[in-house]
Design a protein around this motif. Structure first.
Motif: not given
Length: 325
Positions: A234-244, A266-279
């Motif tokens: 298994d591999v954990t992929l983390t996503g981070r969205v940020a503004d300017g 796609p690997v599954g559907g949309p992933q919501l961010a956790g409490a830290d703002g990361l998916a």
């Protein structure tokens, strides 16, 4: 997001007479919210009964459309918190005769508003100013352009100390009023929402500049703690969205993958961010695979993708053959 209140900006005749505007810029400025960054043109709210009556601050947000936006794809949505207040652009000017402020407005249910012009001219007595008021309407079904230069205002002389009407002065456009009473400096405010109905603004033009509301510019990043694994791990992929500014926005993301020169899927559907703002997504990897995050289009931002990361599956080490005896 809220708009700036203008009450108190003009408390004396001296303050109004000292108003000026920066040199004209024949440019288009793209905005991500109600803040223009310009002290001579900004979004505000006023009372619908008079320019010096208190108004209530609305809520605002960037969104797609409605209809076909005059500039770009988005506009600034305004949601009044109640009736009796008008929200829209404020713009200062040095010449009442040359006022050229305009805006485009759309309201799916229509909207009622008001435009005000306040100016000190050569024949306004000390401590007073001319104030003009004109009702404006945005019919349902599309975008309407409203130009202060073409509106007919009901004018009155106002005492700036008490902010009370001294006398009525008839009806005229700004240029016609200046021709009769002299030119001078002042400001214009045009807003909608007097009937408490939501509406959208775009293509605000004042002082030689055009303001286009288009939303946030976002970046998406991807990371993983393991870039080489054994087949099936298994591999954990983390996503981070940020503004300017680097602020994490927590936008939903969709993980995509491909192997070899295949298509991205796609690997599954949309992933919501956790409490830290990361998916985060945990996936098994059976062969060397590329991954990336897709950020779908939203009301306030265009779609985008992260860079890619490659997770390599290590080739198994062949075991030594047993000795023959």
């Amino acid at each position: 997001m809220q708009l700036r209140n203008i009450l108190g900006i003009v408390a004396t005749g001296a303050a109004l007479g000292a108003m000026s505007v920066a040199p004209a810029h024949a440019d288009t400025r793209t905005l991500a919210g109600p803040t223009t960054g310009d002290s001579d043109t900004f979004l505000t709210y006023v009372g619908c009964d008079g320019v010096f009556t208190a108004g209530a601050a609305p809520q605002s947000r960037i969104n797609l459309g409605p209809y076909s936006a005059p500039l770009g794809r988005r506009s600034l949505g305004i949601v009044p918190t109640g009736g009796g207040s008008a929200s829209g652009p404020y713009s200062s000017f040095t010449s009442l005769a040359g006022v050229d402020a305009s805006l485009s407005v759309a309201a799916t249910a229509g909207s009622q508003g008001v435009s005000y012009v306040v100016a000190i001219t050569s024949d306004s007595p000390a401590g007073t100013a001319w104030a003009g008021r004109a009702p404006v309407t945005a019919p349902a079904g599309g975008w309407t352009q409203v130009s202060s230069a073409s509106l007919t205002y009901d004018w009155s002389l106002v005492d700036l100390g008490s902010r009370r009407q001294v006398s009525a002065a008839g009806s005229a456009t700004p240029a016609d009023f200046a021709a009769e009473h002299g030119d001078g400096a002042g400001f214009v405010v045009t807003g909608f929402g007097c009937d408490a109905r939501p509406f959208n603004l775009d293509a605000v033009r004042a002082g030689g500049s055009t303001f286009d509301f288009e939303g946030l510019s976002l970046t998406t990043a991807i990371s993983t703690p393991a870039k080489q694994v054994a087949a099936g791990d298994d591999v954990t992929l983390t996503g981070r969205v940020a503004d300017g500014s680097g602020r994490v926005t927590g936008d939903p993301l969709v993980l995509e993958s491909r192997t070899g020169n295949g298509a991205w899927t796609p690997v599954g559907g949309p992933q919501l961010a956790g409490a830290d703002g990361l998916a985060r997504v945990v996936v098994p990897v059976s062969e060397t695979t590329e991954f990336r995050w897709h950020r779908p289009q939203s009301q306030y931002a265009d779609e985008g993708w992260s860079d890619t990361v490659t997770v390599t599956v290590a080739e198994p080490v062949p075991s030594e053959a047993p000795d023959k005896k």
